[in-house]
Design a protein around this motif. Structure first.
Motif, PDB file in Angstrom:
ATOM      1  N   VAL A 200      43.427  49.062  39.478  1.00  0.00           N
ATOM      2  CA  VAL A 200      43.777  47.647  39.454  1.00  0.00           C
ATOM      3  C   VAL A 200      44.757  47.364  38.310  1.00  0.00           C
ATOM      4  O   VAL A 200      45.725  46.620  38.481  1.00  0.00           O
ATOM      5  CB  VAL A 200      42.511  46.782  39.309  1.00  0.00           C
ATOM      6  N   TYR A 201      44.493  47.987  37.189  1.00  0.00           N
ATOM      7  CA  TYR A 201      45.368  47.781  36.036  1.00  0.00           C
ATOM      8  C   TYR A 201      46.798  48.224  36.350  1.00  0.00           C
ATOM      9  O   TYR A 201      47.763  47.492  36.071  1.00  0.00           O
ATOM     10  CB  TYR A 201      44.804  48.569  34.843  1.00  0.00           C
ATOM     11  N   ASP A 202      46.946  49.406  36.934  1.00  0.00           N
ATOM     12  CA  ASP A 202      48.281  49.892  37.291  1.00  0.00           C
ATOM     13  C   ASP A 202      48.993  48.924  38.234  1.00  0.00           C
ATOM     14  O   ASP A 202      50.187  48.644  38.090  1.00  0.00           O
ATOM     15  CB  ASP A 202      48.177  51.270  37.965  1.00  0.00           C
TER      16      ASP A 202
ATOM     17  N   GLN B  15      39.297  41.127  41.179  1.00  0.00           N
ATOM     18  CA  GLN B  15      38.654  42.434  41.067  1.00  0.00           C
ATOM     19  C   GLN B  15      38.476  42.831  39.608  1.00  0.00           C
ATOM     20  O   GLN B  15      37.463  43.417  39.236  1.00  0.00           O
ATOM     21  CB  GLN B  15      39.482  43.493  41.799  1.00  0.00           C
ATOM     22  N   SER B  16      39.456  42.524  38.796  1.00  0.00           N
ATOM     23  CA  SER B  16      39.337  42.842  37.380  1.00  0.00           C
ATOM     24  C   SER B  16      38.136  42.143  36.757  1.00  0.00           C
ATOM     25  O   SER B  16      37.484  42.676  35.870  1.00  0.00           O
ATOM     26  CB  SER B  16      40.594  42.378  36.623  1.00  0.00           C
ATOM     27  N   ARG B  17      37.870  40.951  37.266  1.00  0.00           N
ATOM     28  CA  ARG B  17      36.902  40.131  36.561  1.00  0.00           C
ATOM     29  C   ARG B  17      35.482  40.259  37.080  1.00  0.00           C
ATOM     30  O   ARG B  17      34.532  39.908  36.389  1.00  0.00           O
ATOM     31  CB  ARG B  17      37.327  38.664  36.642  1.00  0.00           C
ATOM     32  N   VAL B  18      35.326  40.783  38.300  1.00  0.00           N
ATOM     33  CA  VAL B  18      33.996  40.732  38.900  1.00  0.00           C
ATOM     34  C   VAL B  18      32.962  41.480  38.067  1.00  0.00           C
ATOM     35  O   VAL B  18      31.873  40.967  37.830  1.00  0.00           O
ATOM     36  CB  VAL B  18      34.005  41.266  40.340  1.00  0.00           C
ATOM     37  N   SER B  19      33.306  42.645  37.623  1.00  0.00           N
ATOM     38  CA  SER B  19      32.273  43.397  36.901  1.00  0.00           C
ATOM     39  C   SER B  19      32.667  43.532  35.438  1.00  0.00           C
ATOM     40  O   SER B  19      32.361  44.507  34.789  1.00  0.00           O
ATOM     41  CB  SER B  19      32.081  44.768  37.527  1.00  0.00           C
ATOM     42  N   GLY B  20      33.358  42.534  34.959  1.00  0.00           N
ATOM     43  CA  GLY B  20      33.780  42.683  33.579  1.00  0.00           C
ATOM     44  C   GLY B  20      34.057  41.367  32.919  1.00  0.00           C
ATOM     45  O   GLY B  20      33.423  40.368  33.208  1.00  0.00           O
TER      46      GLY B  20
ATOM     47  N   SER C 126      42.722  36.376  23.178  1.00  0.00           N
ATOM     48  CA  SER C 126      43.396  36.497  24.465  1.00  0.00           C
ATOM     49  C   SER C 126      44.100  35.191  24.830  1.00  0.00           C
ATOM     50  O   SER C 126      45.268  35.185  25.231  1.00  0.00           O
ATOM     51  CB  SER C 126      42.391  36.878  25.553  1.00  0.00           C
ATOM     52  N   ALA C 127      43.390  34.094  24.663  1.00  0.00           N
ATOM     53  CA  ALA C 127      43.964  32.796  25.014  1.00  0.00           C
ATOM     54  C   ALA C 127      45.168  32.465  24.136  1.00  0.00           C
ATOM     55  O   ALA C 127      46.123  31.822  24.581  1.00  0.00           O
ATOM     56  CB  ALA C 127      42.902  31.702  24.881  1.00  0.00           C
TER      57      ALA C 127
ATOM     58  N   HIS D 181      49.350  41.718  27.145  1.00  0.00           N
ATOM     59  CA  HIS D 181      48.259  40.799  27.455  1.00  0.00           C
ATOM     60  C   HIS D 181      47.273  41.407  28.453  1.00  0.00           C
ATOM     61  O   HIS D 181      46.064  41.206  28.354  1.00  0.00           O
ATOM     62  CB  HIS D 181      48.844  39.499  28.014  1.00  0.00           C
ATOM     63  N   LEU D 182      47.807  42.153  29.390  1.00  0.00           N
ATOM     64  CA  LEU D 182      46.937  42.715  30.429  1.00  0.00           C
ATOM     65  C   LEU D 182      45.966  43.750  29.872  1.00  0.00           C
ATOM     66  O   LEU D 182      44.952  44.057  30.497  1.00  0.00           O
ATOM     67  CB  LEU D 182      47.780  43.351  31.540  1.00  0.00           C
ATOM     68  N   SER D 183      46.263  44.275  28.705  1.00  0.00           N
ATOM     69  CA  SER D 183      45.358  45.286  28.152  1.00  0.00           C
ATOM     70  C   SER D 183      43.987  44.694  27.851  1.00  0.00           C
ATOM     71  O   SER D 183      43.005  45.415  27.747  1.00  0.00           O
ATOM     72  CB  SER D 183      45.967  45.897  26.890  1.00  0.00           C
ATOM     73  N   TYR D 184      43.921  43.369  27.738  1.00  0.00           N
ATOM     74  CA  TYR D 184      42.626  42.736  27.545  1.00  0.00           C
ATOM     75  C   TYR D 184      41.709  42.945  28.749  1.00  0.00           C
ATOM     76  O   TYR D 184      40.493  42.836  28.629  1.00  0.00           O
ATOM     77  CB  TYR D 184      42.791  41.226  27.300  1.00  0.00           C
ATOM     78  N   SER D 185      42.306  43.194  29.891  1.00  0.00           N
ATOM     79  CA  SER D 185      41.474  43.346  31.085  1.00  0.00           C
ATOM     80  C   SER D 185      40.929  44.758  31.220  1.00  0.00           C
ATOM     81  O   SER D 185      40.209  45.060  32.160  1.00  0.00           O
ATOM     82  CB  SER D 185      42.277  42.973  32.339  1.00  0.00           C
ATOM     83  N   LEU D 186      41.277  45.627  30.264  1.00  0.00           N
ATOM     84  CA  LEU D 186      40.709  46.974  30.297  1.00  0.00           C
ATOM     85  C   LEU D 186      39.457  47.017  29.414  1.00  0.00           C
ATOM     86  O   LEU D 186      39.387  46.321  28.403  1.00  0.00           O
ATOM     87  CB  LEU D 186      41.740  47.993  29.809  1.00  0.00           C
TER      88      LEU D 186
END
Lengths: 221, 221
Positions: A94-96, A171-176, A189-190, A215-220
């Motif tokens: 998802v990140y890629d 998808q990124s957020r469902v389990s995280g 992040s904000a 910014h997207l690295s926060y989703s990892l």
DNA sequence: ACACAATCGATTGTCGATAACCAATCTCTA
DNA sequence: TAGAGATTGGTTATCGACAATCGATTGTGT
């Protein structure tokens, strides 16, 4: 007289043509997924949820099916619906994709330029997101965050691209996303939204793309 | 000796069990969409189709819903399911996305390198597609074409990316692809697969990306 | 102790029926 | 004639019920 049937769960409050029960079920389940009320790896019964909501199985089942298509649930035949458990590989996938699609989308918006009106709208969202960045306020924060990012993407006018990005973000957020709150990174992040918007408004594509990438690295995890 | 039943993971990695009636309905309707048996703009009844297939409405309805999620049908409340009619803008949206995602995916495969085994498998597909490139053979041709392109993308190992590309390609084809046959461009399109594969095997990312970009123009009206 | 068969409990996948609904047509009045 | 309102025709959206199916549990024989 005409028999009005009350929507059993409806809190929607919007006075458009009534959403179908399936649609209501979709947003209820999605919210439960984001809030963690439904836990990754666990299996849930459509029928059980249906009777909780006071409706029959059909619309709830259709809702669970739709969420399965979107990759938020998995159908386990004759057993129920399992909340997806994103492996590190899944997260990476998802990140890629977000790196490729979401970053490019925002970059293109910078190229095309943003009207003052849209700029002000986005600025208000930045403020709202920052204001909502409190650990006891995750659900609201996540919605504001989503609204800001999708609003930027929407300016490109490619509805399919927007939907794809929305789905990837879900998808990124469902389990995280809770690692953020746990580590007190919500505000950090904000706080990045401001510079991102500034770069976007100044039309600096390279800058906005690198800021978005960071910014997207926060989703990892 | 541990005699397993057959919980069975096939080569595809998907668990095998009899497909549900919904799954069967999905592939039947999808084929009807690709073959033109169901025409863009027309509205079809799930119940009518259900009795044609000799099953009840529920599984067929779920199938139509799934295809609507994928953007191949539109739900028209209390009227039926309309086959999407892609406007020039819609075509453009899908084209832009394929340019971004599909071209990049194949390019990355070139970077990563392809095993001799996979190379031979792809070469066989190139031949099969060329052999199927006859105007009286559209359905088969489209399947071969799809198989070749998705097989390349699959080598990247990003399942979500593969699914997105598959969906975009399906959207491209639902209300089109016949301009190719009508103009005798079938063979011309298939003939480009050889050079694409060659560039892929030689690991020349720039070349394969430019060839793919050119190749995608066939999907525009 | 172990493999295997039979049983059990839970949940889906599918069914057939029906009220609710939308668009188009028709009717009636001004 | 034009337009509001009723009627009609066809389809969905939803319901409640049931058999099929799966995983887990228990039972059985070696």
């Amino acid at each position: 007289m005409t028999e009005q049937r009350n929507p059993v769960v409806g809190i929607s409050g919007l006075a458009e043509s009534r959403p179908t029960l399936k649609d209501e079920a979709v947003s209820i389940v999605r919210r439960a997924l984001m809030s963690g009320d439904m836990q990754p790896g666990k299996i849930y019964s459509a029928n059980a949820l249906a009777s909780q909501l006071g409706v029959s199985n059909s619309p709830v089942r259709e809702a669970m099916m739709a969420l399965s298509e979107k990759g938020l649930l998995e159908v386990v035949r004759n057993r129920g619906f399992r909340v997806v458990e994103m492996s590190p590989d899944d997260q990476r996938e998802v990140y890629d994709l977000r790196l490729l699609i979401e970053v490019t989308a925002v970059g293109r918006v910078a190229d095309r330029g943003v009207s003052t009106e849209d700029g002000q709208r986005l600025a208000a969202m930045v403020d709202a997101t920052l204001a909502a960045a409190r650990p006891d306020n995750m659900i609201d924060y996540l919605e504001r965050d989503q609204e800001f990012h999708l609003s930027m993407v929407q300016l490109l006018g490619n509805t399919r691209m927007t939907k794809i990005i929305e789905n990837l973000r879900d998808q990124s957020r469902v389990s995280g996303s809770y690692h953020l709150a746990e580590r007190g990174l919500l505000v950090a992040s904000a706080a990045e939204h401001g510079p991102i918007l500034a770069a976007l408004l100044s039309g600096d594509r390279n800058l906005v793309e690198s800021l978005m990438t960071e910014h997207l690295s926060y989703s990892l995890p």
